[in-house]
Design a protein around this motif. Structure first.
Motif, PDB file in Angstrom:
ATOM      1  N   VAL A   4      14.363  82.680 -14.641  1.00  0.00           N
ATOM      2  CA  VAL A   4      14.737  84.098 -14.686  1.00  0.00           C
ATOM      3  C   VAL A   4      14.130  84.848 -13.512  1.00  0.00           C
ATOM      4  O   VAL A   4      14.844  85.519 -12.741  1.00  0.00           O
ATOM      5  N   LYS A   5      12.825  84.734 -13.357  1.00  0.00           N
ATOM      6  CA  LYS A   5      12.144  85.538 -12.336  1.00  0.00           C
ATOM      7  C   LYS A   5      12.472  85.072 -10.928  1.00  0.00           C
ATOM      8  O   LYS A   5      12.691  85.886 -10.022  1.00  0.00           O
ATOM      9  N   TRP A   6      12.488  83.773 -10.723  1.00  0.00           N
ATOM     10  CA  TRP A   6      12.702  83.243  -9.380  1.00  0.00           C
ATOM     11  C   TRP A   6      14.136  83.436  -8.893  1.00  0.00           C
ATOM     12  O   TRP A   6      14.414  83.279  -7.711  1.00  0.00           O
ATOM     13  N   ASN A   7      15.019  83.776  -9.810  1.00  0.00           N
ATOM     14  CA  ASN A   7      16.403  84.081  -9.417  1.00  0.00           C
ATOM     15  C   ASN A   7      16.667  85.586  -9.359  1.00  0.00           C
ATOM     16  O   ASN A   7      17.825  86.021  -9.359  1.00  0.00           O
ATOM     17  N   GLY A   8      15.584  86.355  -9.306  1.00  0.00           N
ATOM     18  CA  GLY A   8      15.708  87.785  -9.045  1.00  0.00           C
ATOM     19  C   GLY A   8      15.918  88.664 -10.256  1.00  0.00           C
ATOM     20  O   GLY A   8      16.248  89.852 -10.111  1.00  0.00           O
ATOM     21  N   HIS A   9      15.713  88.134 -11.465  1.00  0.00           N
ATOM     22  CA  HIS A   9      15.894  88.934 -12.669  1.00  0.00           C
ATOM     23  C   HIS A   9      14.537  89.445 -13.168  1.00  0.00           C
ATOM     24  O   HIS A   9      13.488  88.972 -12.752  1.00  0.00           O
ATOM     25  N   ARG A  10      14.569  90.396 -14.066  1.00  0.00           N
ATOM     26  CA  ARG A  10      13.360  91.097 -14.501  1.00  0.00           C
ATOM     27  C   ARG A  10      12.717  90.403 -15.689  1.00  0.00           C
ATOM     28  O   ARG A  10      13.333  90.253 -16.753  1.00  0.00           O
ATOM     29  N   LEU A  11      11.473  89.972 -15.513  1.00  0.00           N
ATOM     30  CA  LEU A  11      10.695  89.309 -16.559  1.00  0.00           C
ATOM     31  C   LEU A  11       9.570  90.229 -16.998  1.00  0.00           C
ATOM     32  O   LEU A  11       8.834  90.752 -16.163  1.00  0.00           O
ATOM     33  N   ILE A  12       9.433  90.398 -18.322  1.00  0.00           N
ATOM     34  CA  ILE A  12       8.381  91.253 -18.873  1.00  0.00           C
ATOM     35  C   ILE A  12       7.669  90.510 -19.995  1.00  0.00           C
ATOM     36  O   ILE A  12       8.299  89.938 -20.885  1.00  0.00           O
ATOM     37  N   VAL A  13       6.336  90.526 -19.946  1.00  0.00           N
ATOM     38  CA  VAL A  13       5.526  90.036 -21.058  1.00  0.00           C
ATOM     39  C   VAL A  13       4.739  91.216 -21.605  1.00  0.00           C
ATOM     40  O   VAL A  13       4.199  92.026 -20.843  1.00  0.00           O
ATOM     41  N   ALA A  14       4.703  91.332 -22.935  1.00  0.00           N
ATOM     42  CA  ALA A  14       4.124  92.523 -23.554  1.00  0.00           C
ATOM     43  C   ALA A  14       3.306  92.142 -24.788  1.00  0.00           C
ATOM     44  O   ALA A  14       3.352  91.010 -25.279  1.00  0.00           O
ATOM     45  N   ASP A  15       2.562  93.113 -25.271  1.00  0.00           N
ATOM     46  CA  ASP A  15       1.801  92.987 -26.507  1.00  0.00           C
ATOM     47  C   ASP A  15       2.743  93.258 -27.677  1.00  0.00           C
ATOM     48  O   ASP A  15       3.232  94.376 -27.849  1.00  0.00           O
ATOM     49  N   GLY A  16       3.001  92.232 -28.485  1.00  0.00           N
ATOM     50  CA  GLY A  16       3.901  92.399 -29.622  1.00  0.00           C
ATOM     51  C   GLY A  16       3.212  92.210 -30.954  1.00  0.00           C
ATOM     52  O   GLY A  16       3.876  91.949 -31.970  1.00  0.00           O
ATOM     53  N   THR A  17       1.892  92.343 -30.977  1.00  0.00           N
ATOM     54  CA  THR A  17       1.132  92.050 -32.195  1.00  0.00           C
ATOM     55  C   THR A  17       1.461  92.975 -33.361  1.00  0.00           C
ATOM     56  O   THR A  17       1.199  92.628 -34.510  1.00  0.00           O
ATOM     57  N   GLN A  18       2.042  94.148 -33.069  1.00  0.00           N
ATOM     58  CA  GLN A  18       2.371  95.073 -34.150  1.00  0.00           C
ATOM     59  C   GLN A  18       3.658  94.698 -34.875  1.00  0.00           C
ATOM     60  O   GLN A  18       3.905  95.184 -35.985  1.00  0.00           O
ATOM     61  N   VAL A  19       4.466  93.811 -34.276  1.00  0.00           N
ATOM     62  CA  VAL A  19       5.775  93.530 -34.874  1.00  0.00           C
ATOM     63  C   VAL A  19       6.075  92.043 -35.067  1.00  0.00           C
ATOM     64  O   VAL A  19       7.037  91.693 -35.750  1.00  0.00           O
ATOM     65  N   VAL A  20       5.274  91.153 -34.484  1.00  0.00           N
ATOM     66  CA  VAL A  20       5.531  89.712 -34.588  1.00  0.00           C
ATOM     67  C   VAL A  20       4.222  88.984 -34.874  1.00  0.00           C
ATOM     68  O   VAL A  20       3.195  89.289 -34.251  1.00  0.00           O
ATOM     69  N   SER A  21       4.250  88.032 -35.797  1.00  0.00           N
ATOM     70  CA  SER A  21       3.060  87.244 -36.099  1.00  0.00           C
ATOM     71  C   SER A  21       3.434  85.764 -36.191  1.00  0.00           C
ATOM     72  O   SER A  21       4.588  85.410 -36.438  1.00  0.00           O
ATOM     73  N   THR A  22       2.430  84.902 -35.977  1.00  0.00           N
ATOM     74  CA  THR A  22       2.638  83.460 -35.980  1.00  0.00           C
ATOM     75  C   THR A  22       1.473  82.769 -36.678  1.00  0.00           C
ATOM     76  O   THR A  22       0.320  83.147 -36.475  1.00  0.00           O
ATOM     77  N   ARG A  23       1.783  81.775 -37.482  1.00  0.00           N
ATOM     78  CA  ARG A  23       0.750  80.902 -38.057  1.00  0.00           C
ATOM     79  C   ARG A  23       0.968  79.519 -37.461  1.00  0.00           C
ATOM     80  O   ARG A  23       1.758  78.711 -37.960  1.00  0.00           O
ATOM     81  N   MET A  24       0.289  79.238 -36.368  1.00  0.00           N
ATOM     82  CA  MET A  24       0.529  78.002 -35.636  1.00  0.00           C
ATOM     83  C   MET A  24       0.056  76.771 -36.412  1.00  0.00           C
ATOM     84  O   MET A  24       0.768  75.768 -36.493  1.00  0.00           O
ATOM     85  N   TYR A  25      -1.163  76.843 -36.958  1.00  0.00           N
ATOM     86  CA  TYR A  25      -1.748  75.682 -37.615  1.00  0.00           C
ATOM     87  C   TYR A  25      -2.474  76.132 -38.873  1.00  0.00           C
ATOM     88  O   TYR A  25      -2.818  77.307 -39.019  1.00  0.00           O
ATOM     89  N   THR A  26      -2.698  75.180 -39.766  1.00  0.00           N
ATOM     90  CA  THR A  26      -3.331  75.526 -41.037  1.00  0.00           C
ATOM     91  C   THR A  26      -4.602  74.734 -41.317  1.00  0.00           C
ATOM     92  O   THR A  26      -5.237  74.944 -42.346  1.00  0.00           O
TER      93      THR A  26
END
Length: 387
Positions: free
Chosen positions: A236-258
């Motif tokens: 995406v980025k190397w072909n000239g498109h806009r890449l954004i990484v953001a803080d999404g902790t208020q709306v998305v959660s993950t339980r990777m391991y238990t």
């Protein structure tokens, strides 16, 4: 005097390193809950699932529970041997927005997850594609909120760092250290700067314009990449498109391991697969993790050495060593307490840093050995070897 000078050097280096390590994670863009948009193009939520019977119901029902008014949920069952497909079929019988797909055999030259997402995206009809892992759970405002922020930032690919759900003792001991180590590996500010080549994405949640996805060749373009999220972000980025990484902790959660066992298997796999093509970086990481363990073990001993020197006649120089060691130790604990609070666990887990550093160093060394020896890793019934 040599002891005092050595202690002073360690004091200065310790403060610098602790500050630097804990100040690399700058997520300036924050996703906050937003109401559903008036103009809501179709968003296709694509979920790859392989033997996810413990997560898939919660994941899918959270996706279907979005307040965003125009979604479809496509789950690619990647040849599961457990009850994953059974659960999907039952949910689909109640909600027509869920489209379960029985995945085909893995073709030669493809990695598992890129092939799963390739199949899911082929069925998707949305103007936006949202790739969500099966162990990731969306709050009801997630799609509305991320979509609004993606439009605001003019993003073509918008990815978020999720809240990590930590339940067991070992998760709370190890995961904060792992996340700190990962934050050193990339800078969100550099990723969000279109003038730089730095690119990263969190495969647990990626929102991408369908037009851009097709333009870069989709997952077929990165079909042999195990770390497909980073590979897609680079395309995406190397072909000239806009890449954004953001803080999404208020709306998305993950339980990777238990548990420690699943975390060990998962992270030794992740480190191995992420760095198998860069053995020098893997060895450097293993060396760094080992040094971190040595430092963590030395930290409690440092003031005791100063105290022993004082009783042997070290005088004010020994007192200076004790004070400097306690300052560094206190600064480290303060930094780890902030990390613990950010991950919503007890501040007391800051005291487990030597234990966590030991496990993390062992995971790094194990991954390095798997690359060097050619042993490879087994993940969900598939074996990956270094090439």
């Amino acid at each position: 005097m040599p002891y005092f000078i050595t202690s002073t050097i360690l004091f200065i280096l310790g403060l610098i390193i602790i500050y630097w390590v804990h100040n690399q994670y700058h997520l300036d863009i924050v996703v906050t809950p937003k109401p559903p948009p008036n103009d809501a193009p179709l968003v296709s939520i694509c979920i790859p699932a392989r033997n996810e019977e413990n997560n898939i119901r919660r994941c899918v029902e959270a996706a279907l529970g979005q307040d965003y008014p125009n979604i479809e949920v496509i789950v690619l069952d990647d040849r599961s041997t457990d009850a994953t497909l059974t659960q999907l079929t039952e949910i689909a019988s109640r909600d027509s927005r869920l489209i379960p797909i029985h995945g085909s055999d893995l073709p030669v030259g493809w990695a598992g997850k890129p092939h799963a997402l390739f199949q899911a995206s082929a069925v998707a009809c949305g103007e936006w594609l949202c790739f969500v892992d099966a162990d990731t759970f969306l709050k009801p405002q997630a799609i509305s909120s991320v979509y609004a922020k993606a439009l605001e930032t003019e993003a073509d690919l918008f990815t978020v760092m999720n809240e990590q759900i930590l339940g067991s003792f070992w998760e709370k001991v190890v995961m904060p250290l792992v996340m700190t180590a990962l934050s050193v590996g990339f800078s969100p500010r550099k990723v969000n700067d279109p003038s730089r080549r730095d690119a990263i994405a969190n495969g647990q949640f990626i929102l991408i314009r369908r037009s851009v996805y097709d333009l870069i060749g989709g997952h077929e373009k990165v079909k042999d990449q195990i770390v497909e999220d980073k590979a897609i972000s680079e395309q995406v980025k190397w072909n000239g498109h806009r890449l954004i990484v953001a803080d999404g902790t208020q709306v998305v959660s993950t339980r990777m391991y238990t548990s420690l066992a699943t975390m060990w298997e998962g992270w030794t796999k992740n480190i191995y697969l992420g760095l198998r093509d860069h053995p020098a970086m893997l060895l450097l990481g293993a060396f760094g993790a080992t040094l971190a363990l040595i430092a963590a073990l030395f930290m409690p001993i440092w003031p005791l050495l100063g105290l022993a020197w004082y009783f042997k006649g070290g005088g004010w120089l020994a007192i200076g060593v004790i004070i400097k060691s306690l300052i560094v130790w206190g600064f480290l604990l303060y930094a780890r307490i902030q990390v613990a609070r950010g991950m919503k666990i007890s501040a007391w887990y800051a005291l487990t840093i030597p234990l966590g550093a030991g496990v993390f160093a062992a995971m790094m060394l194990t991954s390095a050995w798997k690359v060097i020896s050619g042993e490879g890793v087994i993940w969900k019934g598939r074996t990956y070897h270094p090439e």
